[in-house]
Design an enzyme around this catalytic site. Sequence first.
Site, PDB file in Angstrom:
ATOM      1  N   TYR A 102      -4.441   2.024 -10.595  1.00  0.00           N
ATOM      2  CA  TYR A 102      -5.559   2.554  -9.693  1.00  0.00           C
ATOM      3  C   TYR A 102      -5.544   3.864  -9.601  1.00  0.00           C
ATOM      4  CZ  TYR A 102      -9.473   2.007  -7.002  1.00  0.00           C
ATOM      5  OH  TYR A 102     -10.724   1.719  -6.446  1.00  0.00           O
ATOM      6  N   ARG A 121     -20.793   5.996  -7.758  1.00  0.00           N
ATOM      7  CA  ARG A 121     -20.156   6.846  -7.327  1.00  0.00           C
ATOM      8  C   ARG A 121     -18.360   6.412  -7.675  1.00  0.00           C
ATOM      9  NH1 ARG A 121     -17.093   6.652  -2.377  1.00  0.00           N
ATOM     10  NH2 ARG A 121     -15.915   5.992  -4.174  1.00  0.00           N
ATOM     11  N   LYS A 154      -9.173  -3.198  -8.942  1.00  0.00           N
ATOM     12  CA  LYS A 154      -9.255  -3.743  -7.537  1.00  0.00           C
ATOM     13  C   LYS A 154      -8.816  -4.980  -7.539  1.00  0.00           C
ATOM     14  CE  LYS A 154     -10.542  -0.327  -4.722  1.00  0.00           C
ATOM     15  NZ  LYS A 154     -10.755   0.075  -3.415  1.00  0.00           N
ATOM     16  N   GLU A 168     -18.094  -1.880  -4.214  1.00  0.00           N
ATOM     17  CA  GLU A 168     -17.250  -1.049  -4.530  1.00  0.00           C
ATOM     18  C   GLU A 168     -17.966   0.222  -5.286  1.00  0.00           C
ATOM     19  OE1 GLU A 168     -14.110  -1.446  -3.695  1.00  0.00           O
ATOM     20  OE2 GLU A 168     -13.854   0.895  -4.307  1.00  0.00           O
ATOM     21  N   ASP A 169     -17.736   1.346  -5.001  1.00  0.00           N
ATOM     22  CA  ASP A 169     -18.150   2.368  -5.457  1.00  0.00           C
ATOM     23  C   ASP A 169     -19.637   2.603  -5.904  1.00  0.00           C
ATOM     24  OD1 ASP A 169     -15.639   3.626  -5.024  1.00  0.00           O
ATOM     25  OD2 ASP A 169     -15.307   3.658  -7.289  1.00  0.00           O
ATOM     26  N   ASP A 199     -15.926  -1.704   0.623  1.00  0.00           N
ATOM     27  CA  ASP A 199     -14.519  -1.120   0.846  1.00  0.00           C
ATOM     28  C   ASP A 199     -14.437   0.368   0.902  1.00  0.00           C
ATOM     29  OD1 ASP A 199     -11.741  -1.283   0.535  1.00  0.00           O
ATOM     30  OD2 ASP A 199     -11.661  -0.285  -1.155  1.00  0.00           O
ATOM     31  N   ASP A 200     -15.559   1.185   0.364  1.00  0.00           N
ATOM     32  CA  ASP A 200     -15.465   2.502   0.672  1.00  0.00           C
ATOM     33  C   ASP A 200     -15.652   2.825   2.050  1.00  0.00           C
ATOM     34  OD1 ASP A 200     -15.281   3.038  -2.352  1.00  0.00           O
ATOM     35  OD2 ASP A 200     -17.284   1.962  -2.445  1.00  0.00           O
ATOM     36  N   ASN A 209     -10.557  11.340  -4.012  1.00  0.00           N
ATOM     37  CA  ASN A 209      -9.612  10.938  -4.996  1.00  0.00           C
ATOM     38  C   ASN A 209     -10.546  11.281  -6.111  1.00  0.00           C
ATOM     39  OD1 ASN A 209      -7.886   9.538  -3.718  1.00  0.00           O
ATOM     40  ND2 ASN A 209      -9.216   7.616  -3.363  1.00  0.00           N
TER      41      ASN A 209
HETATM   42  P1  NAD Z   1     -20.224  10.092  -0.422  1.00  0.00           P
HETATM   43  O1  NAD Z   1     -20.824  10.632  -1.725  1.00  0.00           O
HETATM   44  O2  NAD Z   1     -20.754   8.672   0.114  1.00  0.00           O
HETATM   45  O3  NAD Z   1     -19.940  11.085   0.414  1.00  0.00           O
HETATM   46  C1  NAD Z   1     -19.474  12.735   0.120  1.00  0.00           C
HETATM   47  C2  NAD Z   1     -19.771  13.274   1.407  1.00  0.00           C
HETATM   48  O4  NAD Z   1     -19.101  14.746   1.029  1.00  0.00           O
HETATM   49  C3  NAD Z   1     -21.496  13.511   1.541  1.00  0.00           C
HETATM   50  O5  NAD Z   1     -21.503  13.698   2.942  1.00  0.00           O
HETATM   51  C4  NAD Z   1     -21.554  15.256   1.046  1.00  0.00           C
HETATM   52  O6  NAD Z   1     -22.685  15.889   1.879  1.00  0.00           O
HETATM   53  C5  NAD Z   1     -20.152  15.773   1.500  1.00  0.00           C
HETATM   54  N1  NAD Z   1     -20.099  16.825   0.380  1.00  0.00           N
HETATM   55  C6  NAD Z   1     -20.173  17.141  -0.719  1.00  0.00           C
HETATM   56  N2  NAD Z   1     -19.742  18.273  -1.152  1.00  0.00           N
HETATM   57  C7  NAD Z   1     -19.639  19.155   0.013  1.00  0.00           C
HETATM   58  C8  NAD Z   1     -19.214  20.613   0.565  1.00  0.00           C
HETATM   59  N3  NAD Z   1     -19.232  21.506  -0.744  1.00  0.00           N
HETATM   60  N4  NAD Z   1     -19.087  20.685   1.749  1.00  0.00           N
HETATM   61  C9  NAD Z   1     -18.889  19.702   2.396  1.00  0.00           C
HETATM   62  N5  NAD Z   1     -19.366  18.585   2.258  1.00  0.00           N
HETATM   63  C10 NAD Z   1     -19.596  18.105   1.083  1.00  0.00           C
HETATM   64  O7  NAD Z   1     -18.627   9.694  -1.014  1.00  0.00           O
HETATM   65  P2  NAD Z   1     -17.635   8.950  -0.322  1.00  0.00           P
HETATM   66  O8  NAD Z   1     -17.504   7.556  -0.814  1.00  0.00           O
HETATM   67  O9  NAD Z   1     -17.561   9.007   1.300  1.00  0.00           O
HETATM   68  O10 NAD Z   1     -16.349   9.396  -0.943  1.00  0.00           O
HETATM   69  C11 NAD Z   1     -16.098  10.677  -0.702  1.00  0.00           C
HETATM   70  C12 NAD Z   1     -14.770  10.899  -1.024  1.00  0.00           C
HETATM   71  O11 NAD Z   1     -13.758  10.086  -0.354  1.00  0.00           O
HETATM   72  C13 NAD Z   1     -14.371  10.561  -2.713  1.00  0.00           C
HETATM   73  O12 NAD Z   1     -13.460  11.461  -3.346  1.00  0.00           O
HETATM   74  C14 NAD Z   1     -13.513   9.384  -2.494  1.00  0.00           C
HETATM   75  O13 NAD Z   1     -12.687   9.107  -3.646  1.00  0.00           O
HETATM   76  C15 NAD Z   1     -12.834   9.570  -1.328  1.00  0.00           C
HETATM   77  N6  NAD Z   1     -12.470   8.182  -0.845  1.00  0.00           N
HETATM   78  C16 NAD Z   1     -11.133   7.925  -0.621  1.00  0.00           C
HETATM   79  C17 NAD Z   1     -10.550   6.912   0.072  1.00  0.00           C
HETATM   80  C18 NAD Z   1      -8.979   6.821   0.266  1.00  0.00           C
HETATM   81  O14 NAD Z   1      -8.509   7.570  -0.009  1.00  0.00           O
HETATM   82  N7  NAD Z   1      -8.689   5.539   0.663  1.00  0.00           N
HETATM   83  C19 NAD Z   1     -11.314   5.818   0.179  1.00  0.00           C
HETATM   84  C20 NAD Z   1     -12.704   5.889  -0.161  1.00  0.00           C
HETATM   85  C21 NAD Z   1     -13.198   7.148  -0.622  1.00  0.00           C
END
Ligand code: NAD
Length: 553
Positions: A105, A158, A176, A247-248, A270-271, A410
């Site tokens: 993962y 994504r 997953k 997912e994603d 899950d996200d 991530n």
């Molecule tokens: P998403 O695309 O839905 O959201 C991203 C957000 O970040 C948006 O609101 C966007 O406006 C904001 N953003 C982008 N550039 C920015 C900047 N320069 N300044 C401020 N805000 C900014 O994506 P998501 O599904 O919410 O995932 C976001 C991140 O979280 C990914 O890297 C994902 O891997 C991570 N994530 C981690 C976990 C975990 O650790 N368990 C779980 C899910 C997602």
Amino acid sequence: MDRNNPGIPVLPVGFPTGIQLINDSMLNKNTAFTDEERIALGLRGLLPPRVNTIEQQVMRVMGNYRRKTSDIERYIFLVSLQDRNQTLFYRVLVDHLEEMMPIIYTPTVGLACQEYVHIYRRPKGVFVSTKDKGRFSEILRNWPNRSVRVIVITDGERILGLGDLGAAGMGIPVGKLSLYTACAGIHPSLCLPVTIDVGTNNIGLQNDPLYFGMQHPRIRGEEYDCLIEEFVRAVEDNFPHTLIQFEDFGNINAFRLLKKYRNRICMFNDDIQGTAAVALAGLYSAIKVTGQKLTGQRILFFGAGEAGTGIGDLIVSAMEDAGLSEPQAREHCWFFDSQGLIVKSRKNLAEHKLDYAHDHPFVSDFAEAVRVLKPTAIIGVSGQTGAFTPEVLEAMASCNERPIVFALSNPTAKSECTAEEAYKQTKGRAVFASGSPFDPVEINGKIYEPGQGNNAYIFPGIGLGVIASKARYVTEEMFLTAAKILAAKVSDADFKKGSIYPPLNQIRAVSADIAVQAAEIAYGSGIAGKTRPDDLPEYIRSQMYEPVYNDYC
Ligand code: NAD
């Protein structure tokens, strides 16, 4: 064994023999086939003569695994093992979860998806694409296993924080589902990874001669929705009572699909929801360290997408659970997106952000937002490397004795800050967690072992509980309860090391407890599809797959 004919196994009609058996990854035991089995099943001479134990096979696998010189090579090696011998793959994975989780993962799976079309060997799971419109049900009938109970589906838009990887996102559902089996003991034959290929806007992929997905831009709107609907119906036709994990998906579709389907079929995202539960568990643990109450928290999110607003919504539920009204609870959650602080005066905010648009002057700089709002916690979910600058971390340290800093993006390279940066800039006072794993950090002679807010603590257990109770829906209460259970598993020893999550080697026990409570919720709310066993915990544990070889003779 047939008692009247010793040596003749009683196996189902059509049970493979000879080389077919060796090529069947679910049944293959390779050198562990016993002498009796080799005689009865036509295997003599097809294997080297000495019979190995699974322990000896594990020793061989680990020797080869540790000789690999890069993580992507380790990934390819493990995936190939899974193709050859599922029992051995899961034995190795369950016994070395901490070592292998970052390979199967995040972060390595991200790299694997980026390289997927180049490292591709054998197909895994099911691909449905725009050219299969009208044939999804027929395609699902091609899947050889009819006992599917969990599907993880992506449209590849994504992938982690890496963006649109089209059909190459298949690595994510595959990874997953391996975690469903390794972490919660859901039998591999019940799991089906799916990629719905609706095109890609990734020009690099479209132009890559090795790209194996549809080479047109992503379809949108009604055409897209019809394909998702067709898939959902095809699952209902082929695999009734199956849990579908989305997912994603890009957030342009993720929220909408969750809203559309969550009260219609057994599904979750899950996200949005799994991330929310693992982050809330981290927050419950973190406030044990800071000695504060949940309702005393002011949380500032950096990123207002699926993960961010998903976490926000569950924190609001948790605060309501702790006695606040919904509007009061929302006042505790603030969001900063790519345009700046989310406030009422901003125009054209996406629907999922509206509830968090507070009456406050607009702030365009994140460090300034920290200085003005004085949050107790910042949560990075933006995919923006290094967004938690020294200035941001110092601002957090100056308004909090123990600042809570979660850098959840991530893979590792996208993290808002590293563990070392968080501890260094706050002189070791930060309560830190990340999305991808970080190595321990030494500051002034003290070792900190940062915890990983890994969704794998949550979704496999919920999945197991949902399957075991044949729940018709996956509810918000299941995620809230899972967060509480996970937080309760953190020991004083974990806290002392600086970790706010239990060690990964306890994950099967955590998943079993979450599964029991998820099933209890299904029974309690009348959405279970079967009678409650008298001893539910015992029943659930008995359903958990252990990777050991079956005796065929
Ligand atoms: P998403 O695309 O839905 O959201 C991203 C957000 O970040 C948006 O609101 C966007 O406006 C904001 N953003 C982008 N550039 C920015 C900047 N320069 N300044 C401020 N805000 C900014 O994506 P998501 O599904 O919410 O995932 C976001 C991140 O979280 C990914 O890297 C994902 O891997 C991570 N994530 C981690 C976990 C975990 O650790 N368990 C779980 C899910 C997602």
